[in-house]
Design a protein around this motif. Structure first.
Motif, PDB file in Angstrom:
ATOM      1  N   TYR A 102       0.967  -1.256  -0.344  1.00  0.00           N
ATOM      2  CA  TYR A 102      -0.240   0.060  -0.322  1.00  0.00           C
ATOM      3  C   TYR A 102       1.071   1.030   0.324  1.00  0.00           C
ATOM      4  O   TYR A 102       1.254   1.170   1.047  1.00  0.00           O
ATOM      5  CB  TYR A 102      -0.948   0.116   0.984  1.00  0.00           C
ATOM      6  CG  TYR A 102      -2.070  -1.430   1.808  1.00  0.00           C
ATOM      7  CD1 TYR A 102      -3.051  -1.122  -0.073  1.00  0.00           C
ATOM      8  CD2 TYR A 102      -1.940  -1.825   1.998  1.00  0.00           C
ATOM      9  CE1 TYR A 102      -3.732  -2.136   0.045  1.00  0.00           C
ATOM     10  CE2 TYR A 102      -2.972  -3.428   2.721  1.00  0.00           C
ATOM     11  CZ  TYR A 102      -3.766  -3.279   1.510  1.00  0.00           C
ATOM     12  OH  TYR A 102      -4.689  -4.413   1.456  1.00  0.00           O
ATOM     13  N   GLY A 103       0.745   2.251  -1.631  1.00  0.00           N
ATOM     14  CA  GLY A 103       2.398   2.576  -1.528  1.00  0.00           C
ATOM     15  C   GLY A 103       3.449   1.759  -0.595  1.00  0.00           C
ATOM     16  O   GLY A 103       3.401   1.178  -2.023  1.00  0.00           O
ATOM     17  N   THR A 104       4.079   2.861   0.320  1.00  0.00           N
ATOM     18  CA  THR A 104       5.444   1.758  -0.043  1.00  0.00           C
ATOM     19  C   THR A 104       5.243   1.546   1.041  1.00  0.00           C
ATOM     20  O   THR A 104       6.465   0.323   1.312  1.00  0.00           O
ATOM     21  CB  THR A 104       6.349   3.084   0.254  1.00  0.00           C
ATOM     22  OG1 THR A 104       6.459   4.405   1.568  1.00  0.00           O
ATOM     23  CG2 THR A 104       7.137   4.110  -0.505  1.00  0.00           C
ATOM     24  N   PRO A 156      -6.144   3.033  -4.788  1.00  0.00           N
ATOM     25  CA  PRO A 156      -5.819   3.949  -4.655  1.00  0.00           C
ATOM     26  C   PRO A 156      -4.248   3.394  -4.197  1.00  0.00           C
ATOM     27  O   PRO A 156      -3.374   3.792  -3.251  1.00  0.00           O
ATOM     28  CB  PRO A 156      -6.216   5.065  -4.732  1.00  0.00           C
ATOM     29  CG  PRO A 156      -7.429   4.980  -3.823  1.00  0.00           C
ATOM     30  CD  PRO A 156      -7.026   3.694  -3.642  1.00  0.00           C
ATOM     31  N   GLY A 157      -2.674   3.095  -4.603  1.00  0.00           N
ATOM     32  CA  GLY A 157      -1.580   3.217  -4.123  1.00  0.00           C
ATOM     33  C   GLY A 157      -1.366   1.389  -4.053  1.00  0.00           C
ATOM     34  O   GLY A 157      -0.189   1.380  -3.654  1.00  0.00           O
ATOM     35  N   ARG A 177      -0.290  -1.896  -4.781  1.00  0.00           N
ATOM     36  CA  ARG A 177       0.202  -2.786  -5.886  1.00  0.00           C
ATOM     37  C   ARG A 177       0.319  -4.289  -5.305  1.00  0.00           C
ATOM     38  O   ARG A 177       1.019  -4.498  -4.301  1.00  0.00           O
ATOM     39  CB  ARG A 177       1.751  -2.361  -5.596  1.00  0.00           C
ATOM     40  CG  ARG A 177       2.190  -0.335  -6.940  1.00  0.00           C
ATOM     41  CD  ARG A 177       3.496  -0.609  -6.750  1.00  0.00           C
ATOM     42  NE  ARG A 177       4.031  -0.452  -5.745  1.00  0.00           N
ATOM     43  CZ  ARG A 177       4.718  -0.406  -5.506  1.00  0.00           C
ATOM     44  NH1 ARG A 177       5.823  -1.546  -5.784  1.00  0.00           N
ATOM     45  NH2 ARG A 177       5.214  -0.451  -4.131  1.00  0.00           N
TER      46      ARG A 177
END
Ligand SMILES: Nc1ncnc2c1ncn2[C@@H]1O[C@H](COP(=O)(O)OP(=O)(O)OP(=O)(O)O)[C@@H](O)[C@H]1O
Ligand SMILES: [Mg+2]
Lengths: 288, 272
Positions: free
Chosen positions: A47-49, A91-92, A94
């Motif tokens: 999730y994001g980084t 969103p974000g 991956r």
């Protein structure tokens, strides 16, 4: 059905429902060499980084109930949600790695998500029926996928019977689904998922918001359904995992809070004879 | 403290009650059945009604609703679906700005883009300007209502393999429908009372007209014409017209509540 404890897991838990479930020796765990429905390989989700789960490799056996257990935040929901691409909505988020369903990696961005979600249904933690009638809830999926109106009655009845809900709702099919009890709503949500005839049904803590009787009903239903579907259930309830599942995956977190899978095997093994100390601590309640 | 709040509440309700009582008193004498069914009569000729303005208001407001309703709902869906993205913020800002534009400016604008090219005033121009006025109201209220729909419903629909647009059309918009309808009613009520932009667009018409291409009378514009006239009986008619306008708006509101209430009862929920 009696409430099984940890140690007689899998024995008294299977209801004698008149389903077409292939007879399975009680407590023997999975039948010999079951086919794999989804082969998960090196699944990693960010999730994001933030890395939420790392390198999960796991074969979900066909027509069995796979339980995923582990402490809060270890990524159980994340794994399950990535399998029907609900992670696409974040969103974000991956997702990398593979989840092979019938030879196709369903995590690839190019695959048709509608098709994936149709083949891999999902039931959520809180019952989320549509504010529509019971009938329209069940008919929603079939309508989407082109079932003709004149065939819907039959589909709805068959599905509700399959979900053991028909007798409770047959007189109020056209009343609001929101008037049902929480447990009934959740079974309706299971029926709604079944109505599109998926191969796999993912359930993320399906009984955590439901009272004990309702929970029992849902567990009975799950036991019935494994004849037809492959089921993955996330649960915080050890007894539930031992009662309903054939195989169990135990997840935990690294120091950096990334979740990973510690151990995977027949449920009876995981609960009575775990190979890993972390698993043993968790299932015996010594964790945290 | 609570007493003060109570007093404030009383002061807020007072103007409404006052207006209704005053308009009723002033308007009731001229309000006969003929007033609803007859066309206006020249000064001094007794009788005469405002059927042309009632029809004209229905046509212009209806046209405005037809234009602004679907567009506004779609814009609201787009803005809600993209709430976290820059485009969502841009839409919200644009909508707020649009709702701040004085209606007379909207009137001049509609005059420029519809009346001038057509070379004459028309019901069409009136409908267009009302659509401009309704649009931001529809967008904002619909957006607020859509935001109240739990995201779990969206997930449930998508998880069944529904495409995003179907999820909006079949689940999220219906779930917010009561609220959306209330927003549309608000927009209608607001548009039905606009007089200023009608001066440049619908213009008014003493005869019955149902043509979109012709000038047309509307209730607020009729009130204006009658109220500024030097004739006693016209001024009485202004009050009577005002009373009709208030009653119509109120009736619309009650009807909307009845409809949404019935839906809510049928579904066993009030999605608000
Ligand atoms: N949408 C999101 N955005 C950012 N981080 C998220 C999101 N969803 C989950 N996470 C994080 O990912 C990690 C795993 O979350 P997940 O919900 O998969 O855990 P879980 O095992 O299902 O926990 P629980 O048992 O409490 O449901 C957590 O640290 C969580 O904070
Ligand atoms: Mg979870």
């Amino acid at each position: 059905m009696t409430l099984a404890t940890q140690h007689d897991s899998g024995q008294s838990s299977l209801p004698a429902a008149g389903s077409a479930a292939p007879p399975r020796p009680p407590g023997a765990g999975p039948a010999s060499a079951p086919a794999t429905r989804i082969a998960i390989h090196n699944l990693t989700v960010h999730y994001g980084t933030f890395c939420a789960v790392r390198n999960v490799t796991l074969d979900i056996p066909a027509n069995q109930v796979t339980a995923i257990i582990g402490p809060s935040g270890c990524g159980k929901s994340t794994v399950v949600r990535s399998l029907n691409r609900m992670t696409d909505l974040v969103p974000g988020a991956r997702v990398s790695g593979e989840a092979i369903l019938d030879g196709e990696n369903i995590l690839r961005p190019e695959v048709d998500v509608v098709n994936v979600r149709r083949r891999i249904g999902m039931v959520f933690q809180r019952p989320n029926p549509f504010p529509k009638s019971i009938y329209d809830n069940v008919a929603y999926g079939p309508r989407l996928h082109g079932v003709r109106d004149r065939d819907l009655d039959e589909v709805v009845e068959r599905t509700l019977r399959g979900a053991a809900l028909w007798d409770e709702v047959k007189d109020k099919l056209h009343q609001s689904a929101l008037a049902l009890s929480g447990g009934q709503q959740q079974r309706l949500c299971i029926a709604r998922a079944m109505a599109v005839e998926p191969e796999v049904i993912l359930m993320d803590e399906p009984a955590s918001a439901i009272d004990p009787i309702g929970t029992l009903r849902i567990e009975e239903l799950i036991a019935d359904l494994r004849a037809t579907y492959t089921i993955v259930i996330v649960t915080h309830n050890m007894q539930q995992a031992s009662r309903v599942s054939d195989v169990t995956a135990f997840f935990t977190m690294d120091e950096d809070r990334a979740g990973y899978m510690v151990e995977f095997g027949p449920t009876i093994e995981i609960f009575t004879n775990p190979r890993n100390q972390l698993t043993e601590d968790y299932v015996s309640g010594r964790f945290g | 403290m609570l007493g003060l709040a109570g007093l404030a509440a009383f002061l807020a309700v007072l103007p409404l009650a006052w207006i209704i009582v005053y308009v009723t008193q002033a308007g009731l004498p001229a309000l006969t059945l003929d007033f609803f069914t007859n066309l206006p009569t020249p000064v001094g000729v007794p009788g005469g009604g405002i059927i042309n303005a009632i029809v004209g208001s229905a046509i212009t407001v209806g046209l405005g609703l037809l234009l602004a309703g679907p567009v506004g709902t779609l814009v609201a869906i787009y803005a809600t679906a993209n709430a976290e993205r820059p485009i969502g913020t841009v839409i919200r800002f644009a909508t707020d700005t649009l709702s701040g534009v004085p209606s007379i400016v909207m009137g001049i604008f509609a005059y420029t883009i519809v009346v001038l090219p057509q070379r004459h005033f028309s019901a069409l121009a009136g409908g267009v300007v009302l659509a401009f006025i309704m649009l931001p109201i529809v967008i904002r209220s619909t957006e607020e209502m859509l935001k109240l729909v739990p995201s779990s419903l969206r997930e449930a629909s998508l998880a069944l393999g529904a495409a995003e647009w179907r999820t909006w059309r079949n689940v999220l918009v219906p779930a917010a429908w009561n609220g959306i309808l209330t927003g549309l009613m608000l927009a209608v009520a607001r548009a039905a009372g606009e007089a200023a932009p009608m001066l440049f667009t619908a213009f008014g018409n003493p005869f019955m007209s149902v043509s979109l291409d012709q000038p047309i009378a509307t209730l607020p514009h009729t009130i204006y014409i009658y109220a500024i006239s030097p004739y006693e009986d016209w001024r009485a008619k202004a009050w009577a017209t005002a009373l009709v306008l208030i009653i119509l708006v109120l009736a619309l509101n009650v009807a909307a509540r009845y409809v949404t209430g019935r839906r809510a009862r049928k579904l066993g929920t009030v999605t608000r």
